[in-house]
Every structure is written in C-alpha cells, then in structure tokens.
Design an enzyme around this catalytic site. Structure first.
Site, PDB file in Angstrom:
ATOM      1  N   GLU A  45      81.620  75.862 -10.870  1.00  0.00           N
ATOM      2  CA  GLU A  45      81.499  74.908  -9.775  1.00  0.00           C
ATOM      3  C   GLU A  45      82.885  74.495  -9.295  1.00  0.00           C
ATOM      4  OE1 GLU A  45      77.442  72.814  -9.957  1.00  0.00           O
ATOM      5  OE2 GLU A  45      78.812  71.659 -11.184  1.00  0.00           O
ATOM      6  N   GLY A  62      79.328  68.677  -3.360  1.00  0.00           N
ATOM      7  CA  GLY A  62      78.943  67.538  -2.533  1.00  0.00           C
ATOM      8  C   GLY A  62      79.768  67.395  -1.271  1.00  0.00           C
ATOM      9  N   SER A  75      77.548  72.939  -3.076  1.00  0.00           N
ATOM     10  CA  SER A  75      76.929  72.943  -1.746  1.00  0.00           C
ATOM     11  C   SER A  75      76.011  74.145  -1.498  1.00  0.00           C
ATOM     12  CB  SER A  75      78.003  72.824  -0.663  1.00  0.00           C
ATOM     13  OG  SER A  75      78.717  71.604  -0.807  1.00  0.00           O
ATOM     14  N   GLU A  85      82.046  65.793 -12.651  1.00  0.00           N
ATOM     15  CA  GLU A  85      81.995  64.330 -12.522  1.00  0.00           C
ATOM     16  C   GLU A  85      82.181  63.666 -13.889  1.00  0.00           C
ATOM     17  OE1 GLU A  85      78.270  64.266 -10.411  1.00  0.00           O
ATOM     18  OE2 GLU A  85      79.264  65.227  -8.712  1.00  0.00           O
ATOM     19  N   ASN A 100      70.446  69.600 -10.295  1.00  0.00           N
ATOM     20  CA  ASN A 100      71.165  68.471 -10.898  1.00  0.00           C
ATOM     21  C   ASN A 100      70.923  67.239 -10.036  1.00  0.00           C
ATOM     22  OD1 ASN A 100      72.892  66.701 -12.101  1.00  0.00           O
ATOM     23  ND2 ASN A 100      74.772  67.669 -11.357  1.00  0.00           N
ATOM     24  N   TRP A 101      70.021  66.390 -10.518  1.00  0.00           N
ATOM     25  CA  TRP A 101      69.660  65.200  -9.731  1.00  0.00           C
ATOM     26  C   TRP A 101      70.746  64.123  -9.782  1.00  0.00           C
ATOM     27  CZ3 TRP A 101      63.798  63.890 -10.976  1.00  0.00           C
ATOM     28  CH2 TRP A 101      62.990  64.931 -10.475  1.00  0.00           C
ATOM     29  N   LYS A 102      71.683  64.242 -10.701  1.00  0.00           N
ATOM     30  CA  LYS A 102      72.722  63.214 -10.902  1.00  0.00           C
ATOM     31  C   LYS A 102      72.070  61.839 -11.080  1.00  0.00           C
ATOM     32  CE  LYS A 102      75.703  66.050  -8.061  1.00  0.00           C
ATOM     33  NZ  LYS A 102      77.025  66.206  -7.513  1.00  0.00           N
ATOM     34  N   GLY A 140      73.134  70.357  -6.553  1.00  0.00           N
ATOM     35  CA  GLY A 140      73.059  68.903  -6.499  1.00  0.00           C
ATOM     36  C   GLY A 140      72.209  68.436  -5.334  1.00  0.00           C
ATOM     37  N   GLY A 141      72.860  68.091  -4.236  1.00  0.00           N
ATOM     38  CA  GLY A 141      72.197  67.487  -3.074  1.00  0.00           C
ATOM     39  C   GLY A 141      70.904  68.170  -2.650  1.00  0.00           C
ATOM     40  N   HIS A 146      80.100  68.730 -16.621  1.00  0.00           N
ATOM     41  CA  HIS A 146      80.097  68.634 -15.155  1.00  0.00           C
ATOM     42  C   HIS A 146      81.409  67.978 -14.712  1.00  0.00           C
ATOM     43  CE1 HIS A 146      79.044  67.488 -11.077  1.00  0.00           C
ATOM     44  NE2 HIS A 146      78.081  68.384 -11.145  1.00  0.00           N
TER      45      HIS A 146
HETATM   46  C1  PEP Z   1      76.541  69.673  -8.595  1.00  0.00           C
HETATM   47  O1  PEP Z   1      76.527  68.474  -8.677  1.00  0.00           O
HETATM   48  O2  PEP Z   1      76.521  70.356  -9.629  1.00  0.00           O
HETATM   49  C2  PEP Z   1      76.610  70.288  -7.268  1.00  0.00           C
HETATM   50  C3  PEP Z   1      76.875  71.562  -7.193  1.00  0.00           C
HETATM   51  O3  PEP Z   1      76.404  69.458  -6.199  1.00  0.00           O
HETATM   52  P1  PEP Z   1      76.167  69.902  -4.668  1.00  0.00           P
HETATM   53  O4  PEP Z   1      75.144  71.016  -4.702  1.00  0.00           O
HETATM   54  O5  PEP Z   1      75.651  68.687  -3.990  1.00  0.00           O
HETATM   55  O6  PEP Z   1      77.478  70.376  -4.141  1.00  0.00           O
END
Ligand code: PEP
Length: 253
Positions: free
Chosen positions: A169, A175, A215, A99, A9-11, A236-237, A97
């Site tokens: 999640e 994040g 994470s 967010e 997930n590049w956001k 994500g990250g 998601h």
């Molecule tokens: C996400 O945005 O779906 C996510 C899990 O982010 P991160 O891996 O950065 O916690």
C-alpha cells in the site's frame, strides 16, 4: 492458482446498525467464489463477533481484526489479544497498516512480534507495507519496502511465511484518490516476490498472495488485479459502499 483476495478495511467507520446493513447487502449479493478466491472484512473490534456470525454460512468469506496486541494476555488495558480474536472464530488480522505505523508508532520490530503472536494462534496476518511520497519521489521505494519485509517477516520459517498475505500500500495512494498505476503496482509486487524468492525460494514466494491497496475502486480494480503479481486488493473507502465493493470482488482473477 495462488489465492486471490478482496479485503475490506473499514477502519474506524460505521455504527453497528450501518455495519450490519452493509454486511447484509454484500452477503446477499455474494456470488459463488472459486476455491482460490476469498473475501475478507476487516471490521472494528466491537463488530468482529457479528461479522463472524454473518460470514459463517458463506464459504470463502472471512473476517479480520484490524490490529492485535503483541502481548499474550494480562494487564494491558484497552488492548485486544490474538487469543480473544481467535476465540471468536476470526481467521485474519491486518498488521502494520500505515495508519498504525504513523499514528501509533508501530515499528518493524513490534510488527514482527505481532506476526509471531498471530501465527501462534493460526491467524493469517495481512501484513501491510508501503512507502511514503518522499521515498517514491526519491526513487528508493524498492529498498524501503524491502526493509519493512525483512525486519518484520524474515525471521519466519518458509512454512510460516507461506501463511502470510502481504498488502503493498503506497502511502501516497491511501485515501487520496491517487492510485498507483497498474504497472507501478506490478513492478513493486514483482520486486517483492523476487525478494521473497531470494530468501525462501521460488516455490514459497509463488504461494504468497500480494494485494495492492491505495484508492482501489470498482472502476479500476479489474485493470490492477489483471497484473500477474497482483493477487487482489486491500480496500478502504470503496469497501464501505456495497455496489463498489461488489464490483471489486467481481474483479478478482
Ligand atoms: C487502506 O486503508 O488500506 C486503503 C487502501 O484505503 P483506500 O482504499 O481508501 O485508499
């Protein structure tokens, strides 16, 4: 074996040049995946066509939109329809998601409409669910997440549900660098599979991949993915760093 998925997930990150470089890097290093293993890049809308053209020659690599409209078409300035996404050859869409739930007020009921729209075009929703920290601290996470599933997915037939990918999640782990332990992930995934089984039967519940997100990194993916009800991750990250995401792909069962 149930499908195992590493979803990036590049956001709202990367320029087109950076996006192309990252995709080239990852696809050059891409190893032969088994039939049940899949990699999905959820990229920003402007990069969908580019990403789709890149994965076309890589079996088991796919692209996802990060959202879609619940409307079919028409006067909805700034929105992107499932039909548009589908017309690019894109096969997945991330829905719900945290967010989007938090910053764009997406409700369980709205997400049910988006799920229907995605399925009507044959797209696979990667349906996100997960509890905030206060719910985890109160110990009511199971019923919280169960409600998200029930209100957005349980109107589906068993045949439709079998086409969904779920991503659990916990919001407190997104994040933040704070990962749920592999045991905490397994506990929730097992619970969600039992909830699906109670509604749809064991066979259908056994087909649905449940990804963990929060994470996930190259260094912890193997342990988390090793759990029997964890079928990969939504990342994500660490998905923005080629070396890290490659390690995550390698950690798929
Ligand atoms: C996400 O945005 O779906 C996510 C899990 O982010 P991160 O891996 O950065 O916690």
């Amino acid at each position: 074996m149930r499908q195992q998925v590493a979803a990036a997930n590049w956001k709202m990150n990367l320029t087109i040049t950076q996006a192309e470089e990252l995709l080239n890097n990852l696809l050059q290093q891409s190893k032969q995946l088994s039939d049940h293993q899949k990699v999905v890049f959820a990229v920003p809308f402007p990069y969908l066509a580019l990403a789709q053209s890149k994965v076309n020659s890589h079996p088991n690599y796919f692209v996802a939109a990060q959202n879609c409209s619940e409307k079919k078409s028409g006067a909805y300035t700034g929105e992107t329809s499932v039909e548009m996404i589908h017309s690019l050859g894109v096969e997945y869409v991330v829905l719900g998601h945290s967010e989007r739930r938090e910053y764009f007020s997406e409700s369980n009921a709205l997400l049910a409409q988006k799920v229907d729209m995605a399925l009507s075009y044959g797209l696979t929703p990667i349906f996100c669910c997960g509890e905030p920290l206060n719910i985890r601290e109160a110990g009511t996470q199971n019923s919280f997440v169960e409600k998200q599933l029930k209100e957005s997915l349980f109107h589906l037939s068993a045949e439709q549900l079998a086409k969904i990918v779920i991503a659990y999640e916990p919001i407190w782990a997104i994040g933040t660098g704070k990962t749920a332990t592999a045991d905490q992930a397994q506990e929730m995934h097992q619970h969600l599979r039992a909830v699906l089984a109670a509604q749809y039967g064991k066979e259908t519940a056994g087909i649905v991949p449940i990804l963990y997100g929060g994470s996930v990194k190259g260094s912890n993916a193997k342990e988390i993915f090793s759990k029997p009800d964890v079928d990969g991750g939504l990342v994500g990250g660490a998905s923005l760093v080629a070396a890290d995401f490659t390690q995550i792909i390698d950690a798929l069962k």
